[in-house]
Design an enzyme around this catalytic site. Sequence first.
Site, short mmCIF file in Angstrom:
data_model
loop_
_atom_site.label_atom_id
_atom_site.label_comp_id
_atom_site.label_asym_id
_atom_site.label_seq_id
_atom_site.Cartn_x
_atom_site.Cartn_y
_atom_site.Cartn_z
N GLU A 105 0.96 -1.21 0.01
CA GLU A 105 -0.07 -0.07 -0.03
C GLU A 105 1.00 1.19 -0.06
O GLU A 105 0.69 2.20 -0.86
CB GLU A 105 -0.84 -0.01 1.17
CG GLU A 105 -1.86 -1.16 1.26
CD GLU A 105 -2.81 -1.38 2.35
OE1 GLU A 105 -2.19 -1.48 3.46
OE2 GLU A 105 -3.91 -1.38 2.16
N GLU A 125 -3.72 -9.48 4.11
CA GLU A 125 -4.61 -9.12 5.28
C GLU A 125 -5.63 -10.18 5.62
O GLU A 125 -5.97 -10.51 7.06
CB GLU A 125 -5.06 -7.61 5.19
CG GLU A 125 -4.03 -6.65 5.19
CD GLU A 125 -3.40 -6.09 3.94
OE1 GLU A 125 -3.31 -7.03 3.01
OE2 GLU A 125 -2.71 -5.16 4.05
N1 3HC Z 1 4.75 -7.08 11.47
C1 3HC Z 1 5.69 -7.34 12.35
N2 3HC Z 1 6.45 -8.44 12.57
C2 3HC Z 1 6.42 -9.40 11.43
C3 3HC Z 1 5.49 -8.93 10.45
C4 3HC Z 1 4.71 -7.83 10.52
N3 3HC Z 1 3.86 -7.44 9.32
N4 3HC Z 1 5.51 -10.14 9.41
C5 3HC Z 1 6.54 -10.76 9.64
N5 3HC Z 1 6.90 -10.28 10.99
C6 3HC Z 1 7.98 -10.96 12.03
C7 3HC Z 1 7.64 -12.51 12.43
O1 3HC Z 1 6.72 -12.12 13.65
C8 3HC Z 1 8.85 -12.99 12.74
O2 3HC Z 1 9.13 -12.48 14.01
P1 3HC Z 1 10.24 -13.36 14.90
O3 3HC Z 1 11.51 -13.65 13.93
O4 3HC Z 1 10.57 -12.36 16.09
O5 3HC Z 1 9.54 -14.45 15.10
C9 3HC Z 1 9.84 -12.51 11.61
O6 3HC Z 1 9.09 -11.48 11.14
C10 3HC Z 1 9.85 -13.38 10.60
O7 3HC Z 1 8.86 -13.98 10.26
P2 3HC Z 1 8.62 -15.22 9.37
O8 3HC Z 1 9.00 -16.39 10.20
O9 3HC Z 1 7.16 -15.38 8.98
O10 3HC Z 1 9.63 -15.27 8.28
P3 3HC Z 1 9.63 -15.56 6.57
O11 3HC Z 1 10.75 -15.04 6.13
O12 3HC Z 1 9.27 -16.93 6.53
O13 3HC Z 1 8.25 -14.81 6.27
C11 3HC Z 1 6.86 -12.71 5.73
C12 3HC Z 1 8.29 -13.23 6.03
C13 3HC Z 1 6.68 -13.17 4.15
C14 3HC Z 1 7.03 -11.14 5.84
C15 3HC Z 1 5.94 -13.50 6.49
O14 3HC Z 1 6.19 -13.20 7.94
C16 3HC Z 1 4.55 -12.76 6.61
O15 3HC Z 1 3.75 -13.50 5.80
N6 3HC Z 1 4.28 -12.02 7.44
C17 3HC Z 1 2.98 -11.25 7.24
C18 3HC Z 1 2.65 -10.24 6.43
C19 3HC Z 1 1.19 -9.87 6.86
O16 3HC Z 1 0.34 -10.24 6.99
N7 3HC Z 1 1.25 -8.46 6.46
C20 3HC Z 1 -0.17 -7.90 6.37
C21 3HC Z 1 -0.11 -7.08 7.76
S1 3HC Z 1 -1.61 -6.25 8.14
C22 3HC Z 1 -1.37 -4.90 7.33
O17 3HC Z 1 -0.54 -4.37 6.55
C23 3HC Z 1 -2.60 -3.98 7.43
C24 3HC Z 1 -2.71 -2.78 6.49
O18 3HC Z 1 -3.43 -3.27 5.38
C25 3HC Z 1 -3.27 -1.56 7.02
#
Ligand code: 3HC
Length: 700
Positions: A105, A125
């Site tokens: 975004e 999301e």
């Molecule tokens: N915020 C905070 N921490 C996050 C995060 C996020 N969005 N995404 C990942 N992390 C953290 C994890 O908690 C983890 O922390 P840790 O090492 O302390 O346990 C670390 O990053 C690594 O995560 P993964 O083990 O999942 O690592 P990968 O390399 O396998 O994957 C990733 C990385 C693809 C970024 C995966 O973590 C992921 O899919 N994250 C979620 C992304 C997501 O859902 N984003 C949307 C958030 S909601 C949003 O943006 C709302 C907006 O529209 C207003």
Amino acid sequence: MTAEYKVLGDVAVITMTNPPVNGLGHSTRIGITDGLAKANSDAAVKSIVLTGAGKAFSGGADIKEFGTPKALQDPNLLSVILALEASPKPIVAAIHSVCMGGGLELAMGCHYRVVSPGTSVALPEVKLGLLPGAGGTQRLPRVLGVETALNMIVSGEAVKSELLASAPGQKLFDKLAASPESVFDEAVEFAKSVAAKGGELPLVRNLPCKHPQGDAYFQFAKNMVGGMSKNYPAPLKCVDAVQAATKMKFDEGMAEERRLFTALMFTPESLSLRHLFMAERAASKIPDVADDTPQRAVKSVGVIGAGTMGGGISMNFLNAGIPVKILEMKQEALDRGVATIKKNYEAQVKKGKLKQDKYDQRMALLTTTLSYDDLKDCDLIIEAVFEELGVKEAVFKELDRVAKPGAILASNTSTLDVDKIAAFTKRPQDVVGMHFFSPANVMKLLEVVRGKATAKDVLATVMAIGKKIKKTSVVSGVCDGFIGNRMIEQYSRQAGFLLDEGATPQQVDKAVEKFGFAMGPFRMGDLAGNDIGWAIRKRRATERADMKYSRTADKLCELGRFGQKTGAGWYDYQAGKRDAIPSQVVLDLIEKHRKDEGITPRKISDEEIVQRLVYALVNEGAHILEDGIASKSGDIDMVYLTGYGFPIFRGGPMHYASQVGLYNVSESMKRFAKNPHDDASFWQPAPLIQKLVAEGKNFS
Ligand code: 3HC
Ligand code: NAI
């Protein structure tokens, strides 16, 4: 601030520096707007590049900040994006590795986007029970077209940047960089060139957004999505938000998106999915084992026993490209085991899920032996032989004789004491439990059982191996049943009492399935084989003579009704079919049992059924925490979500209890304790629950 600012010639560079994935928390948001203000007030700066340090451009909004006051503090993500759009100097996003959620975004709020190949691009999301809340549903359809954008938003799945960049007519990316290494330099050059050209800066918000079939297309989309997302409100709301993009002016669409996003933020489903996200990652962390604990190399695996579990366990390693040597007592058993592995892979090839060359590669990694001496070079050896301590003793003594120093010796036992097994060797520090679930090549859960002598580097290695073979690994201490089966015993006991008191197997199953479990306890018993529980109860009869339980299950087994495999269990089954047909024999058996016990049946509500089964898990889970068998309530939830079919949208038993409120849960327990046909002592709320209630807290 977790964003850095620097100037390279006439290009200002703002770099998000919030590891691990540049989540857009408050300090990063401030860093971006601060950098922007500096760039725009510096006359020497002609253009701006926005990028992320480390392993992501940005993984999106900071999930850890959700629900905290910081999430609402200015600048919020929307105002950061507005500030980017309003910049009089061109802003180019230099995107690499991961660009997700709020990160995407943010990028769409920039004037231009240069992306490196191999970047994972997503609006995930929905997987957190939300929808994109910072313009994703309004901007993505404008740059990718309504259908592609809706698919991405509703599925939450990542798409590789090169695929998106080559889509005809796409306006998401202005340039696909030659490589991840060059993306930053290419973005800087791009920024210089657009600054030199001058002219009006393009904004995604100004692009048109229409679908040729209009509302008819969205009706179709809702029918499809609604059918697939029964227990989850978010996917349908995603469709509504994208529809708003096609019908409303941009700012009105944004307001509608915000309204829908805010409504989803506190739904139980979203809270559960967010809990699952965090709990899954937290499970891999062991409180007293540092993240940087050195690991032992695991390049080859030995498996002892080629039966139901040994075969499935082997497949996990073959799938991950790790050579496996299986040992059995007799050639016929080896041949049978290998044939089953082959059959499983061949079925995948037939369904098109596995390519022939992959199948060949995997089978080439598999060797067999009848001699322990052939296991001398294995780094990890997993035992999956009969569940008898004497047999395990013989196996572990042999392993102690042949295994090289430092080899990890694991047992897949589901009920035996790992400390006793470790004591059969002179190296208990190398012994650990690796409790896979059946079918071991399919089920996600791996309970890693930590013996009292298990070395920390053994634990760290096994957790890493679990990740490599795509399991959710949860550490359990040593106790009868470990985390999962110790709790399920209480659940099963309640199922039995409910029959005694007036419920039927089908009523119990239906109530629990309506709650969201994949299968009720009686259908599950028939699938797994009622004789397994029977054998365990017989074994425990002497150890736990005072434990109260319903004898209906034993009486069922005495009739040979072991479940689907014998064509009859709690239900009847027609040959070759799995449909559970209510059985008069079973109803008569239950009624006779009630008479024998002098119990007058009563009508039992579905609510009571669900509460007694689920709260039984919760109370035992609390004891497990008190005993230090599990280190966090989230670990218990992960066990139930990945190994026992607990409904994902309810977040696991401990999370669910916290949602209901521990006070309410404990009051129900006290009520159940008064039931003369139940086990009053079990229903005393665990001291941990009492303590949390007194402090007004919950498990998390
Ligand atoms: N915020 C905070 N921490 C996050 C995060 C996020 N969005 N995404 C990942 N992390 C953290 C994890 O908690 C983890 O922390 P840790 O090492 O302390 O346990 C670390 O990053 C690594 O995560 P993964 O083990 O999942 O690592 P990968 O390399 O396998 O994957 C990733 C990385 C693809 C970024 C995966 O973590 C992921 O899919 N994250 C979620 C992304 C997501 O859902 N984003 C949307 C958030 S909601 C949003 O943006 C709302 C907006 O529209 C207003
Ligand atoms: P199984 O009976 O299908 O297979 C056991 C295999 O071990 C047989 O092929 C047998 O020939 C072989 N074996 C026995 N003694 C041996 C020895 N001394 N040396 C080499 N091979 C030997 O049993 P299953 O179901 O695979 O169970 C194995 C272990 O896994 C048990 O400890 C069980 O408790 C555990 N387990 C079983 C689960 C299940 O659902 N079946 C789930 C989780 C754990």
